[in-house]
Structures are given as C-alpha cells and as structure tokens.
Write a protein that holds these residues in place. Structure first.
Motif, PDB file in Angstrom:
ATOM      1  N   LEU A 142       0.682  -1.194  -0.072  1.00  0.00           N
ATOM      2  CA  LEU A 142      -0.201   0.005   0.033  1.00  0.00           C
ATOM      3  C   LEU A 142       0.827   0.909   0.214  1.00  0.00           C
ATOM      4  O   LEU A 142       0.486   2.522  -0.569  1.00  0.00           O
ATOM      5  CB  LEU A 142      -1.392  -0.028   1.438  1.00  0.00           C
ATOM      6  N   THR A 211     -12.974  -1.521   2.773  1.00  0.00           N
ATOM      7  CA  THR A 211     -11.439  -1.691   3.166  1.00  0.00           C
ATOM      8  C   THR A 211     -11.151  -0.201   4.052  1.00  0.00           C
ATOM      9  O   THR A 211     -10.316  -0.493   4.954  1.00  0.00           O
ATOM     10  CB  THR A 211     -10.834  -1.384   1.175  1.00  0.00           C
ATOM     11  N   HIS A 489      -1.622   8.313  -5.044  1.00  0.00           N
ATOM     12  CA  HIS A 489      -1.332   7.312  -5.130  1.00  0.00           C
ATOM     13  C   HIS A 489      -0.381   7.029  -4.043  1.00  0.00           C
ATOM     14  O   HIS A 489       0.177   7.662  -4.561  1.00  0.00           O
ATOM     15  CB  HIS A 489      -1.315   5.481  -5.663  1.00  0.00           C
ATOM     16  N   PRO A 490      -1.028   6.107  -2.692  1.00  0.00           N
ATOM     17  CA  PRO A 490      -2.375   5.910  -1.958  1.00  0.00           C
ATOM     18  C   PRO A 490      -3.581   6.855  -2.024  1.00  0.00           C
ATOM     19  O   PRO A 490      -4.520   6.200  -0.925  1.00  0.00           O
ATOM     20  CB  PRO A 490      -1.840   4.885  -0.906  1.00  0.00           C
TER      21      PRO A 490
END
Length: 530
Positions: A142, A211, A489-490
């Motif tokens: 991640l 999530t 991202h993230p």
C-alpha cells in the motif's frame, strides 16, 4: 536570498514534501524546500496558548506509526514521541450509552464487539489474526512501491493459494455495509467498521469503502490511535530536523508562483518575490492536483485531455468543519468506554451511517451528523492544564457544499449532538474555535474546499485513476516534475507514502537506468492525456 540553482526543489512542506526532501538529501542531492506558510508541516501543525495545545488540522496517526516509510526515517532519534489514551477508539451506538470500543488487548475488544452476539467476538479475533499474518507485505504494497509488484507477490504467498488471494481481493473491493453483514451477526462490529470507514469519503454502500474501515480498525487494534506528544507539530519538527541534518535547506514564507518548463522538461521555479531557482534534476510538488496543473504550470503546456479530466472529472472529498473546544473538565459521556478513549465516534448503527453517507452524497446536511472526536488531553496530558480537556470534533458537509452559513449550522448541530450523548457537556465549555472549510483552505491551500484527503478516495479516483486517468504514479507529462502529495496513490493520511514514491521515482529517473525507466511511462502519459 535563495540559492541560484539546486538539484531539486520540493514545493510544500507537508509530511509528504518533507519525506521527499529527506529521501533526496539522503541520496546526496542538493535539496531546497520552499513553503508558502510561515511554519512547516502543512496539515501537520499545532499551536500553543496559555498551556493549551491545539492540533490545527490532523491529529491522530495510526498510519504514521505503522507506515514503513516513516518508520524507516527513525524520527524518534530527532525528537518524535507518541502518546496513547487507555483505549484507542470508542464508537457510540446511541445516546443512552451503548458503545463498542477497541481495547489494547484483542480479547477485550472481542468482548466489546460480542457483548450481544458472542460469536462476533470470535469473528473479530479471526479477522485480526488474518491481518497480523499479512500485515507486513500489505503495508509495503500500500505504502512503499508503485506498482506494488514484489510486495504483491509476498502478499500472495502469505495468503497461501490463488483461491485465498481472490477471496482477499473480493473482500477488499466490498462496500462497508456488505462487509459488516458478512463478518458479524450483531450490530457492534459493523458499526465499528462503518465509523472508521467515514474517516474517508467513500459512500458506505460503495466499493472499497469496506477497505477503509477494515484497515483503520486493524491499525487501531495493532498500533492504537496515538497523538504526537506536545502537539502534532512535533512530527513536522522531527521531519524538518532530519532533513536539515541530511543537508536540505528549508525556507518558509516563500510561495512558489510558477514552475518553469522548457522543451518538455522542468527547468526551475519562480517565487512570489520574483526570484528564480534553476533546477538541475527534479521538482517535487507537494500541492493539490488543481494547484499544480491550474496554477503553477504554464497553461499552454497542459495537455487537452488532462485539462478536461481535471475540469470535468476531478472530485474533492467531503468538506470538513472542525471545532476546537477548551473544556473545564472531561466530557461526561454516558458510555464508560468513551471516557477513556483517545478518539470517539459519535455515530449510531451501520444502517444509520449508510443513510447519513447518502445524505452527504446527495447534498443534504444531516440532521444528526457523524462526529469524529479527539480527546487529546486523554491521550496526552501535556495538551491542557491539569483537570481540563482539549478536544476537537470534526464532521463533514455534503460534497461540494462549503459555504460559511452551512458550516456554522453544522457546527451548532455538532455541539448539540455531543450534549445528547454527554449531558452537561455544554456547561464545561470555556471557549470554542470553529474552523470552517474556507479557514481550513486559507490555512493550507492543499485543502481545497476544506477537503482533507487530496481528492475523493472513491474507486474512480484511486490507483491508476488518481488524480485523473493516468499511471497512478508521481510522474507528470513534464520530465523531471513529480506530484508528491495526497493527490496521488495511495491518497490521504499521514503516512509519507506519496512523498516517498515521488522521491523514489525521481531518483530512479535520474539514475543510469533513467532513460529506460522513463521511456514507457512518458509515452503512455502522452497518449492518455492528449
């Protein structure tokens, strides 16, 4: 007087910009950080007055403690200290005192979740054990690489089979509401996940909202919901100290007004005072996507497709209203668990929060808002005089609604909501300070419309769609220019990953293998954004 030329300029000194500066300076680059505000830190800042310390933007940092990026910087050697409340987080189910809480011991958390349905406590323990088994490769995937090839392979190996990998992928894609229904029989577990999901802005019936909630409850059980001892500014101070010792030069009160480009490559930056700094290698922009492409770059250079995507498709996350209270005593919650929690969700059941989430996405100001409350003195006794409590509470306006009148109305509802769950709260208020979206943005230009996540966290603006259709990487259409903020991202959160990825990409592109690493992404971006 600024240096005439440097290897790299970092625009902005939020945690991502400071992480970038540290990484580039560690590599031996000559680094200049230019910050528009008078103080470093971006949305990681605090103020002190008469013995009261107020975190002005962000406050509790489970991702900060868990992040492999920040851990690798060893900021404790530069003065960073963490403080913890007895309980990380409590979620209030109703005004009569029903609550569910995460305790430091997973078994105690299981008892809280399973108070009405004992099987839900067992489900919690299984869920947490599964997280522990995949924690290391998951956090690396991640937060440390893009695309996450090697950590992804490690994660697949930990899961053990293609079937388990596919089940996990399905699990991560689920809406929060469905996730809670599959995991638990009773209302407490789903409510806990729902409240944590609302730390972000994905609708609770939409994909990937599960999530968000799952990761935050796992982190709360794993590392807690700590604050920085002495105020959130201590994190920024540690990052600044480390960067300076590595050789970076950091200059406050110096807004960058333009990024100079020649023949498709970044060549320098220009400040509000008219000074120009020549850039020999890279510029990393820790700014919002609209600011980078709409304000700093020459308009004639922006590809038509990118301009269209930003104008028509880029979406901010929910506007935020934050109220900072100075109280003469602890909040008299009916819930015993809430009294000793660092963070309190004033919320309700998962079903109720799904309805509230729908209100926020359809332009309705909720009659009973969701509140995220930080009892900072409970976490860190240095935050206020003995016997008192420094508290912040924030809530969200509907998407796109950021006017002052709506913000004041929401602030009044927030205060009344706390009184419902803690009768006598209003009598403890010494004073209050309301930060409306306009004031949040004035204090940090990256918080467009008072949004704290750098753009919506919904699936359509994540991964290769963040901030618009592209590669999901820090690269831009300008060679040597990298976007290193939560716009990539993230995404949002104090974890340093966006700045780490930007610096990592800049270093690789400037290396011997740079012509190879740049060739395909540059061609792909030109095709996607034309």
């Amino acid at each position: 007087m600024l240096p005439r030329s440097v290897d790299a300029v970092v625009i902005g000194s939020g945690p991502n910009g400071l992480v970038s500066a540290n990484a580039l300076a560690d590599a031996g680059w000559d680094v200049l950080v230019l910050e528009a505000a008078d103080a470093f830190g971006g949305a990681v800042r605090s103020t002190e007055s008469d013995g009261w310390i107020s975190d002005r933007f962000s406050s509790n940092y489970p991702l900060g403690v868990a992040s492999p990026v920040l851990r690798a910087l060893e900021l404790e050697k530069h003065g960073l200290r963490w403080s913890y409340a007895p309980l990380p987080v409590a979620h209030l189910m109703d005004p009569d005192g029903a609550a569910v809480a995460i305790h430091p011991d997973p078994e105690s958390t299981a008892k809280s979740i399973g108070a009405d349905h004992p099987g839900d406590g067992d489900a919690w323990l299984r869920l947490y054990q599964q997280y522990v088994e995949i924690r290391e490769p998951l956090l690396k995937a991640l937060l440390t690489t893009w695309p996450p090839v090697l950590p992804g392979i490690q994660l697949a190996r930990r899961l053990g089979s293609v079937g388990e990998l596919l089940r996990f992928a399905r699990f991560m894609a689920m809406p929060m509401h469905r996730m809670g229904q599959e995991l638990f029989e009773g209302p407490r577990g789903p409510a806990l996940i729902a409240g944590n999901s609302l730390h972000a802005d994905a609708p609770l019936s939409g994909s990937v909202s599960g999530t968000m909630g799952w990761l935050l409850v796992m982190l709360a059980q794993d590392v807690g919901y700590p604050v920085v001892t002495g105020g959130s500014g201590g994190l920024a101070t540690a990052l600044v100290r480390r960067a300076e010792r590595a050789g970076a030069l950091l200059v406050p009160a110096t807004p960058v007004t333009a990024i100079e480009v020649s023949s498709g490559r970044v060549t320098g930056v220009r400040t509000a005072s008219g000074e120009t700094v020549v850039v020999k290698r890279s510029v990393i922009a820790d700014v919002s996507a609209p600011d980078l492409y709409g304000e700093l770059l020459p308009s004639a250079t922006i590809p038509a497709g990118l301009r269209r995507d930003l104008d028509e498709r880029f979406q901010w996350d929910y506007p935020t209203v934050k109220v900072n209270f100075r109280l003469s005593g602890r909040i008299p919650w009916r819930s015993e668990e809430a009294r000793s929690s660092g963070v309190v969700h004033l919320a309700g059941t998962a079903d109720e929060l799904v309805h509230l989430s729908a209100d926020l996405d359809t332009g309705r100001l909720p009659a009973q808002p969701f509140l995220l409350i930080g009892q900072t003195t409970t976490s860190d006794p240095t935050r206020s005089p003995e016997g008192t409590e420094a508290v912040w509470a924030y809530s969200h306006l509907p998407r796109g609604v950021a006017d002052d009148e709506s913000a004041v109305k929401l602030a009044h509802r927030m205060e009344r909501a706390i009184e419902r769950y803690a009768p006598g709260f209003s009598d403890l208020i010494i004073d209050r300070d309301v930060q409306r979206p306009t004031e949040l943005e004035a204090g940090n230009a990256a918080l467009g419309l008072g949004a704290v996540g750098g753009g919506t966290m919904q699936l359509q603006q994540q991964l290769i769609f963040r901030p618009t259709i592209g590669l999901g990487s820090p690269r831009t259409f300008v060679s040597g220019l990298y976007l290193g903020s939560s716009a990539i991202h993230p995404g949002g959160g104090v974890h340093g990953a966006c700045g780490h990825l930007a610096a990592r990409t800049a270093l690789r592109d400037a290396s011997v293998i740079g012509p190879l690493t740049r060739a395909f992404p540059a061609a792909a971006l030109r095709r996607l954004q034309r």
